[in-house]
Design an enzyme around this catalytic site. Sequence first.
Site, short mmCIF file in Angstrom:
data_model
loop_
_atom_site.label_atom_id
_atom_site.label_comp_id
_atom_site.label_asym_id
_atom_site.label_seq_id
_atom_site.Cartn_x
_atom_site.Cartn_y
_atom_site.Cartn_z
N HIS A 72 21.86 31.02 21.22
CA HIS A 72 22.23 31.17 22.93
C HIS A 72 20.91 31.57 23.59
O HIS A 72 20.23 32.63 22.90
CB HIS A 72 23.15 32.02 22.91
CG HIS A 72 24.53 31.58 22.79
ND1 HIS A 72 25.83 32.11 23.04
CD2 HIS A 72 24.92 30.34 22.13
CE1 HIS A 72 26.64 31.21 22.80
NE2 HIS A 72 26.26 30.21 22.28
N TYR A 201 30.00 38.36 30.31
CA TYR A 201 30.40 39.81 30.23
C TYR A 201 30.88 39.91 31.81
O TYR A 201 30.38 39.59 32.90
CB TYR A 201 29.31 40.50 30.16
CG TYR A 201 28.75 40.66 28.64
CD1 TYR A 201 28.24 39.83 28.36
CD2 TYR A 201 29.15 41.98 27.88
CE1 TYR A 201 27.74 39.68 26.90
CE2 TYR A 201 28.86 41.91 26.64
CZ TYR A 201 28.01 40.92 26.09
OH TYR A 201 27.69 41.14 24.76
N PRO A 294 31.12 48.47 21.07
CA PRO A 294 30.63 47.00 20.85
C PRO A 294 29.96 46.12 22.15
O PRO A 294 29.54 45.05 21.93
CB PRO A 294 31.89 46.13 20.36
CG PRO A 294 32.94 47.06 20.96
CD PRO A 294 32.50 48.58 21.00
N LYS A 298 25.56 45.76 19.10
CA LYS A 298 24.35 46.21 18.37
C LYS A 298 24.72 46.89 17.03
O LYS A 298 23.96 46.81 15.94
CB LYS A 298 23.96 47.30 19.04
CG LYS A 298 23.08 47.07 20.44
CD LYS A 298 21.94 46.23 20.11
CE LYS A 298 21.17 45.53 20.98
NZ LYS A 298 20.78 44.32 20.79
N TYR A 384 19.08 43.24 24.63
CA TYR A 384 20.00 42.66 24.24
C TYR A 384 19.56 41.69 22.88
O TYR A 384 20.21 41.64 21.83
CB TYR A 384 20.68 41.85 25.04
CG TYR A 384 22.20 41.21 24.73
CD1 TYR A 384 22.37 40.26 23.78
CD2 TYR A 384 23.15 41.71 25.27
CE1 TYR A 384 23.37 39.53 23.66
CE2 TYR A 384 24.53 41.14 24.83
CZ TYR A 384 24.62 40.36 24.03
OH TYR A 384 25.72 39.58 23.55
P1 RFL Z 1 31.16 48.46 7.39
O1 RFL Z 1 31.14 46.95 7.50
O2 RFL Z 1 32.23 49.31 7.82
O3 RFL Z 1 31.22 48.35 5.87
C1 RFL Z 1 31.33 49.53 5.18
C2 RFL Z 1 31.94 49.67 3.81
O4 RFL Z 1 32.28 50.61 3.27
C3 RFL Z 1 33.67 50.58 2.59
N1 RFL Z 1 34.22 51.98 2.27
C4 RFL Z 1 34.38 52.49 1.07
N2 RFL Z 1 33.64 52.08 0.06
C5 RFL Z 1 33.84 52.74 -1.30
N3 RFL Z 1 34.45 53.92 -1.44
C6 RFL Z 1 34.91 54.56 -0.11
N4 RFL Z 1 35.43 55.74 -0.12
C7 RFL Z 1 34.71 53.74 1.22
N5 RFL Z 1 34.81 53.89 2.40
C8 RFL Z 1 34.73 52.67 3.21
C9 RFL Z 1 34.33 49.90 3.59
O5 RFL Z 1 35.71 49.34 2.93
C10 RFL Z 1 33.27 48.84 4.06
O6 RFL Z 1 33.56 47.60 3.42
O7 RFL Z 1 29.62 49.15 7.80
P2 RFL Z 1 28.13 48.39 7.60
O8 RFL Z 1 27.90 47.68 6.55
O9 RFL Z 1 27.52 49.48 8.04
O10 RFL Z 1 27.98 47.45 9.00
C11 RFL Z 1 28.37 47.93 10.22
C12 RFL Z 1 29.12 46.78 10.87
O11 RFL Z 1 30.14 46.33 10.14
C13 RFL Z 1 29.62 47.31 12.43
O12 RFL Z 1 28.65 48.08 12.97
C14 RFL Z 1 30.09 46.18 13.22
O13 RFL Z 1 31.03 45.42 12.78
C15 RFL Z 1 30.82 46.96 14.37
N6 RFL Z 1 31.96 46.23 15.11
C16 RFL Z 1 31.54 45.46 15.88
N7 RFL Z 1 30.18 45.37 16.47
C17 RFL Z 1 29.83 44.45 17.37
O14 RFL Z 1 28.80 44.49 17.63
N8 RFL Z 1 30.73 43.65 17.90
C18 RFL Z 1 32.03 43.80 17.56
O15 RFL Z 1 32.91 43.01 18.04
C19 RFL Z 1 32.46 44.55 16.56
N9 RFL Z 1 33.74 44.74 16.26
C20 RFL Z 1 33.13 46.27 14.83
C21 RFL Z 1 34.13 45.59 15.34
C22 RFL Z 1 33.48 47.57 13.72
C23 RFL Z 1 34.85 47.68 13.47
N10 RFL Z 1 35.38 48.80 12.74
C24 RFL Z 1 34.51 49.36 11.97
C25 RFL Z 1 36.43 49.45 13.00
C26 RFL Z 1 35.25 45.52 15.05
C27 RFL Z 1 35.75 46.72 14.10
C28 RFL Z 1 37.31 46.78 13.86
C1 PHB Z 2 31.89 39.38 19.43
O1 PHB Z 2 31.69 38.11 19.64
O2 PHB Z 2 32.80 39.66 18.70
C2 PHB Z 2 31.37 40.06 20.37
C3 PHB Z 2 30.03 39.66 21.14
C4 PHB Z 2 29.43 40.27 21.95
C5 PHB Z 2 29.77 41.72 22.02
C6 PHB Z 2 30.74 42.12 21.43
C7 PHB Z 2 31.49 41.36 20.58
O3 PHB Z 2 29.09 42.37 22.88
#
Ligand code: RFL
Ligand code: PHB
Length: 391
Positions: A72, A201, A294, A298, A384
């Site tokens: 994009h 957005y 989110p 980032k 961004y």
């Molecule tokens: P993760 O992906 O949370 O991975 C951490 C891993 O550690 C495991 N864990 C354990 N393992 C062993 N022993 C334990 N006691 C443990 N406790 C936990 C977990 O099961 C998991 O597999 O962290 P990582 O690798 O740092 O990656 C970061 C990203 O995943 C995170 O920043 C983003 O996904 C944040 N986030 C989002 N970011 C966006 O930019 N856009 C989004 O739409 C978005 N949606 C989200 C999200 C984070 C969410 N979480 C953490 C609640 C939606 C959700 C639901």
């Molecule tokens: C998503 O596609 O999940 C998404 C994209 C942009 C954002 C947050 C989430 O700022």
Amino acid sequence: MRTDVAIIGAGPAGLLLAHLLAQDGVESIVIEARTKEYVAARIRAGILESSSVDLLRSVGVGAGVDAGGEEHRGIYLQWPSERHHLDFVDLVGRSVWVYGQTQLQADLVAAGEAAGQQAYYGTSDAALHDLETDRPYVTFTDSDGAAQRVDAAAIAGCDGAFGPSRAAMPADQQESWERVYPFSWLGILADVAPSTDELIYAWHPDGFALHSMRSATVSRLYLQVPNGTDVADWSDERIWGALATRLGHGQNGWQLNPGPITEKSVLPMRSFVQSPMRHGRLFLAGDAAHTVPPTGAKGLNLAIADVALLAPALGALVHKNDTAAADAYSSTALRRVWRCEHFSWWMTSMLHLSGDPFDAQLQLSQLRWVTSSTAGAAGLAENYAGLPIGF
Ligand code: RFL
Ligand code: PHB
């Protein structure tokens, strides 16, 4: 068991770290609490910065993004009756990629399996020991109920906000900062072609809305909702109705196409930073060290940037007993972390309804400036699309 680096957590931070270490000849064992199927099915982030994509390509895990990702040039910012496109490529020479974290997770699992990466899924009771020595170790119970111990030269805490690594940092040598927001996001995944070519957005008096996507046939959309919202109160009809209003269905001929909703969840919004990101031989990366709301997309990119710094630092530590990069890791990583914290807070503050009419006027003024001034637009675009890794 003995290895170079014990990695706790098989999210993107843990798996990419294992991959980068392996490329450098550093062995690791990954210890994950959830099952492989659970981790593979989690629906989370969707946008990769260009520097994240460059890194994935340069280490041989970019084929998935190249085949299934969508580049994009920018985003749309809108408020009632106005929609403006910000072209990041024109503004700062960089683009972003739509590529689901779920897909990236699958690519990293496949790369690990092909390389014979040792990983334990479905573990419990992971605990960290002797962090202040050069022989730290992790104990855990494996999925068969057997007690296990991994001795290592370093431990990488990649276990997210609620894992044992952050909790193992001594409170009296740590500082942390937190902001809890008075709203959440209701997110849906729908089997319908996106109604837009790039993300929208939207600021709206009813609250923020975001139109994102995962592919040509799958849309991802979000609505600002009050904290404590129960998804059961949001029927599919109510969700599509609110999205249509906030995203401007019918304005200038634009239509929002509804479709079957396949997933619904409520995400609370939080900013959090833990400092330093290291204690002795424990190094935190990704959500284990920081959380962003989110709105700026980032979270995943920061996790990638952390491990891009951490992998060479651990390589030098393990192979040459050279501590310079390991010693610098936390302060170097935190510079980028705070930049992304600020950007995520700023995007969140500019776009979400606070309930205060003065705030609403400031937000609209800010949106007009960001969409009409090249300097304002370039600032948003630079953050961004992402600053270079190592910023
Ligand atoms: P993760 O992906 O949370 O991975 C951490 C891993 O550690 C495991 N864990 C354990 N393992 C062993 N022993 C334990 N006691 C443990 N406790 C936990 C977990 O099961 C998991 O597999 O962290 P990582 O690798 O740092 O990656 C970061 C990203 O995943 C995170 O920043 C983003 O996904 C944040 N986030 C989002 N970011 C966006 O930019 N856009 C989004 O739409 C978005 N949606 C989200 C999200 C984070 C969410 N979480 C953490 C609640 C939606 C959700 C639901
Ligand atoms: C998503 O596609 O999940 C998404 C994209 C942009 C954002 C947050 C989430 O700022």
